[in-house]
Design a protein around this motif. Sequence first.
Motif, PDB file in Angstrom:
ATOM      1  N   ILE A  10       0.832  -1.205   0.000  1.00  0.00           N
ATOM      2  CA  ILE A  10       0.000   0.000   0.000  1.00  0.00           C
ATOM      3  C   ILE A  10       0.870   1.260   0.000  1.00  0.00           C
ATOM      4  N   PRO A  11       0.986   1.956  -1.149  1.00  0.00           N
ATOM      5  CA  PRO A  11       1.697   3.243  -1.151  1.00  0.00           C
ATOM      6  C   PRO A  11       0.870   4.292  -0.408  1.00  0.00           C
ATOM      7  N   VAL A  12       1.531   5.073   0.416  1.00  0.00           N
ATOM      8  CA  VAL A  12       0.822   6.060   1.231  1.00  0.00           C
ATOM      9  C   VAL A  12       1.513   7.410   1.117  1.00  0.00           C
ATOM     10  N   PHE A  13       0.755   8.427   0.783  1.00  0.00           N
ATOM     11  CA  PHE A  13       1.328   9.771   0.695  1.00  0.00           C
ATOM     12  C   PHE A  13       0.356  10.756   1.327  1.00  0.00           C
ATOM     13  N   ASN A  14       0.755  11.342   2.441  1.00  0.00           N
ATOM     14  CA  ASN A  14      -0.083  12.316   3.161  1.00  0.00           C
ATOM     15  C   ASN A  14      -1.506  11.794   3.374  1.00  0.00           C
ATOM     16  N   GLU A  15      -1.623  10.646   3.989  1.00  0.00           N
ATOM     17  CA  GLU A  15      -2.947  10.054   4.180  1.00  0.00           C
ATOM     18  C   GLU A  15      -3.314   9.953   5.656  1.00  0.00           C
ATOM     19  N   ALA A  16      -2.763  10.827   6.491  1.00  0.00           N
ATOM     20  CA  ALA A  16      -3.018  10.726   7.941  1.00  0.00           C
ATOM     21  C   ALA A  16      -4.511  10.663   8.245  1.00  0.00           C
ATOM     22  N   ASP A  44       5.674   4.626   2.841  1.00  0.00           N
ATOM     23  CA  ASP A  44       5.478   6.056   3.021  1.00  0.00           C
ATOM     24  C   ASP A  44       6.282   6.792   1.948  1.00  0.00           C
ATOM     25  N   ASP A  45       5.556   7.378   1.030  1.00  0.00           N
ATOM     26  CA  ASP A  45       6.184   8.006  -0.127  1.00  0.00           C
ATOM     27  C   ASP A  45       6.539   9.466   0.182  1.00  0.00           C
ATOM     28  N   GLY A  46       7.336   9.655   1.223  1.00  0.00           N
ATOM     29  CA  GLY A  46       7.774  11.008   1.573  1.00  0.00           C
ATOM     30  C   GLY A  46       6.661  11.915   2.066  1.00  0.00           C
ATOM     31  N   ASP A  97      -4.660   0.933  -3.011  1.00  0.00           N
ATOM     32  CA  ASP A  97      -4.492   2.300  -2.546  1.00  0.00           C
ATOM     33  C   ASP A  97      -4.786   2.385  -1.059  1.00  0.00           C
ATOM     34  N   ALA A  98      -4.253   3.434  -0.436  1.00  0.00           N
ATOM     35  CA  ALA A  98      -4.472   3.604   1.003  1.00  0.00           C
ATOM     36  C   ALA A  98      -5.797   4.272   1.305  1.00  0.00           C
ATOM     37  N   ASP A  99      -6.383   4.945   0.312  1.00  0.00           N
ATOM     38  CA  ASP A  99      -7.528   5.806   0.611  1.00  0.00           C
ATOM     39  C   ASP A  99      -8.851   5.043   0.690  1.00  0.00           C
ATOM     40  N   LEU A 100      -8.786   3.710   0.675  1.00  0.00           N
ATOM     41  CA  LEU A 100      -9.958   2.850   0.798  1.00  0.00           C
ATOM     42  C   LEU A 100     -10.913   2.977  -0.382  1.00  0.00           C
ATOM     43  N   GLN A 101     -10.428   3.516  -1.496  1.00  0.00           N
ATOM     44  CA  GLN A 101     -11.225   3.436  -2.724  1.00  0.00           C
ATOM     45  C   GLN A 101     -11.266   1.984  -3.171  1.00  0.00           C
ATOM     46  N   ASP A 102     -10.216   1.247  -2.808  1.00  0.00           N
ATOM     47  CA  ASP A 102     -10.175  -0.191  -3.051  1.00  0.00           C
ATOM     48  C   ASP A 102     -10.550  -0.861  -1.728  1.00  0.00           C
ATOM     49  N   VAL A 133     -13.937  15.954 -15.165  1.00  0.00           N
ATOM     50  CA  VAL A 133     -12.724  15.951 -15.984  1.00  0.00           C
ATOM     51  C   VAL A 133     -11.938  14.659 -15.818  1.00  0.00           C
ATOM     52  N   ARG A 134     -11.781  14.238 -14.538  1.00  0.00           N
ATOM     53  CA  ARG A 134     -11.008  13.021 -14.279  1.00  0.00           C
ATOM     54  C   ARG A 134     -11.603  11.840 -15.014  1.00  0.00           C
ATOM     55  N   ARG A 135     -12.928  11.732 -14.904  1.00  0.00           N
ATOM     56  CA  ARG A 135     -13.635  10.623 -15.532  1.00  0.00           C
ATOM     57  C   ARG A 135     -13.395  10.633 -17.043  1.00  0.00           C
ATOM     58  N   GLU A 201     -15.819   5.974  -2.876  1.00  0.00           N
ATOM     59  CA  GLU A 201     -15.264   7.325  -2.788  1.00  0.00           C
ATOM     60  C   GLU A 201     -14.107   7.259  -1.802  1.00  0.00           C
ATOM     61  N   ARG A 202     -13.160   8.177  -1.960  1.00  0.00           N
ATOM     62  CA  ARG A 202     -12.086   8.352  -1.005  1.00  0.00           C
ATOM     63  C   ARG A 202     -12.687   8.602   0.381  1.00  0.00           C
ATOM     64  N   VAL A 203     -12.138   7.946   1.423  1.00  0.00           N
ATOM     65  CA  VAL A 203     -12.719   8.078   2.757  1.00  0.00           C
ATOM     66  C   VAL A 203     -12.524   9.479   3.324  1.00  0.00           C
ATOM     67  N   PRO A 207      -7.533  13.703  -3.403  1.00  0.00           N
ATOM     68  CA  PRO A 207      -6.667  12.828  -4.199  1.00  0.00           C
ATOM     69  C   PRO A 207      -5.245  13.378  -4.198  1.00  0.00           C
ATOM     70  N   GLN A 208      -4.281  12.494  -3.990  1.00  0.00           N
ATOM     71  CA  GLN A 208      -2.882  12.925  -3.961  1.00  0.00           C
ATOM     72  C   GLN A 208      -2.280  12.946  -5.354  1.00  0.00           C
ATOM     73  N   GLN A 209      -2.906  12.222  -6.253  1.00  0.00           N
ATOM     74  CA  GLN A 209      -2.418  12.198  -7.627  1.00  0.00           C
ATOM     75  C   GLN A 209      -3.032  13.395  -8.335  1.00  0.00           C
ATOM     76  N   THR A 210      -2.244  14.394  -8.602  1.00  0.00           N
ATOM     77  CA  THR A 210      -2.780  15.565  -9.278  1.00  0.00           C
ATOM     78  C   THR A 210      -3.065  15.202 -10.727  1.00  0.00           C
ATOM     79  N   ARG A 212      -2.022  16.640 -13.288  1.00  0.00           N
ATOM     80  CA  ARG A 212      -0.785  16.696 -14.064  1.00  0.00           C
ATOM     81  C   ARG A 212      -0.061  15.353 -13.991  1.00  0.00           C
ATOM     82  N   ARG A 213      -0.033  14.786 -12.776  1.00  0.00           N
ATOM     83  CA  ARG A 213       0.618  13.485 -12.600  1.00  0.00           C
ATOM     84  C   ARG A 213      -0.077  12.403 -13.403  1.00  0.00           C
ATOM     85  N   LEU A 214      -1.414  12.460 -13.383  1.00  0.00           N
ATOM     86  CA  LEU A 214      -2.155  11.437 -14.109  1.00  0.00           C
ATOM     87  C   LEU A 214      -1.883  11.537 -15.603  1.00  0.00           C
TER      88      LEU A 214
HETATM   89  N1  UDP Z   1       0.252   8.065  -3.543  1.00  0.00           N
HETATM   90  C1  UDP Z   1       1.608   7.857  -3.371  1.00  0.00           C
HETATM   91  N2  UDP Z   1       2.498   8.780  -3.848  1.00  0.00           N
HETATM   92  C2  UDP Z   1       2.092   9.891  -4.529  1.00  0.00           C
HETATM   93  C3  UDP Z   1       0.709  10.078  -4.739  1.00  0.00           C
HETATM   94  C4  UDP Z   1      -0.187   9.136  -4.250  1.00  0.00           C
HETATM   95  O1  UDP Z   1       2.022   6.873  -2.776  1.00  0.00           O
HETATM   96  O2  UDP Z   1       2.932  10.672  -4.928  1.00  0.00           O
HETATM   97  C5  UDP Z   1      -0.710   7.070  -3.008  1.00  0.00           C
HETATM   98  C6  UDP Z   1      -1.876   7.639  -2.223  1.00  0.00           C
HETATM   99  O3  UDP Z   1      -1.562   7.809  -0.859  1.00  0.00           O
HETATM  100  C7  UDP Z   1      -2.937   6.576  -2.416  1.00  0.00           C
HETATM  101  C8  UDP Z   1      -2.633   6.057  -3.809  1.00  0.00           C
HETATM  102  O4  UDP Z   1      -1.289   6.425  -4.094  1.00  0.00           O
HETATM  103  O5  UDP Z   1      -2.773   5.523  -1.508  1.00  0.00           O
HETATM  104  C9  UDP Z   1      -3.580   6.604  -4.852  1.00  0.00           C
HETATM  105  O6  UDP Z   1      -3.548   7.990  -4.812  1.00  0.00           O
HETATM  106  P1  UDP Z   1      -4.841   8.884  -5.005  1.00  0.00           P
HETATM  107  O7  UDP Z   1      -5.973   8.336  -4.227  1.00  0.00           O
HETATM  108  O8  UDP Z   1      -4.426  10.277  -4.744  1.00  0.00           O
HETATM  109  O9  UDP Z   1      -5.081   8.736  -6.551  1.00  0.00           O
HETATM  110  P2  UDP Z   1      -6.342   8.280  -7.391  1.00  0.00           P
HETATM  111  O10 UDP Z   1      -7.300   7.592  -6.476  1.00  0.00           O
HETATM  112  O11 UDP Z   1      -6.846   9.519  -7.966  1.00  0.00           O
HETATM  113  O12 UDP Z   1      -5.747   7.359  -8.398  1.00  0.00           O
END
Ligand code: UDP
Length: 314
Positions: A10-16, A44-46, A97-102, A133-135, A201-203, A207-210, A212-214
């Motif tokens: 589970i990658p985690v970025f600012n998900e406290a 923990d991705d920084g 993902d950490a945000d419980l969307q999964d 837009v994302r969709r 939905e994100r809990v 979203p941490q993925q901007t 631009r990143r996507l």
């Molecule tokens: N995440 C990460 N590094 C980043 C951006 C996101 O590890 O630079 C993690 C984030 O914490 C989450 C997962 O990747 O667990 C998916 O991110 P997010 O929910 O923001 O993206 P989306 O649901 O839009 O794909």
Amino acid sequence: MPTPTVALVIPVFNEAAVLPELFARLTTLFDGGHGCEWRAVLVDDGSRDQTAALIRAQLASDPRFELVELSRNFGFQAALSAGLAQARGADAVVTMDADLQDPPEVIPELIAAWRGGAEIVRAARRSRAETGVRRAGFDLFHTLFGRLTDFPIESNTGTFGLLGRDAIEAFHQLPERHRFFPGLRAWIGFPATDVLYDRQERVAGQPQQTLRRLVRYALDGVFSFSHLPLRMLTYAGLFIAFMGFSAGVFFILWRLLGFENSQQGFTTLVVLVLFLGGIQLIGIGVLGEYLGRIYDEVKQRPLYVVKRCTGGQR
Ligand code: UDP
Ligand code: MG
């Protein structure tokens, strides 16, 4: 057969804001047993918030949790790779993902499908929570990707899924730096199957993925799985050269037949120059996309830098 070890990566970025609920739902899952030894590898991705501290508190009280801290934010794909490396040795790895969307409640179904003989199990969305837009972006990407590459990924699948041990090893053999996980998962082969679930939905939090990143991620997907953009340039070049040649022949015949060349044609010239200039710049841009990726591969830099690993036996 001994009890298989299943590791969640589970990658985690600012998900406290999300972590307490994540831990609660994972603990419920783990306590259910499901005939597995459980590990949760959180990467923990920084993060710049309390994420690392919260995870450390969790693993102090529950040895099934492990923490890999990266030295800075390397992005989702890199964090995922770091987690997969840490989870090596597990019999199966669930990427999520950490945000419980999964939702973790789907994991037993993934494991059942794996036990049923699938080396790769993709969790496929019955519905999608994103809108606007994302969709539209997701839809456009999947259409393009499907048309451009030989390894189509289903538009309703993402990172969420399970890899068996052989698939994990195959994944580790892949040396490339620009990683597009769903595409690579399609590339490595093996029997695969889908398990349907409802994307949540994100809990909490944003979203941490901007966007631009996507977009960058989508470009990575296209350029690392297809040479078609290059080939399209060749076709465009051939077509334009053919048009130019035909125009040349036409004007020579025109003169030979005794017609005068009029002095008009300023608009035509401007349009042609701009059009060709545009095509050439696009061409250089496409070449640049590949060149930049080649440069990144040649530099051979590691995908991520691990600051510290806490917990876990391995
Ligand atoms: N995440 C990460 N590094 C980043 C951006 C996101 O590890 O630079 C993690 C984030 O914490 C989450 C997962 O990747 O667990 C998916 O991110 P997010 O929910 O923001 O993206 P989306 O649901 O839009 O794909
Ligand atoms: Mg999310």
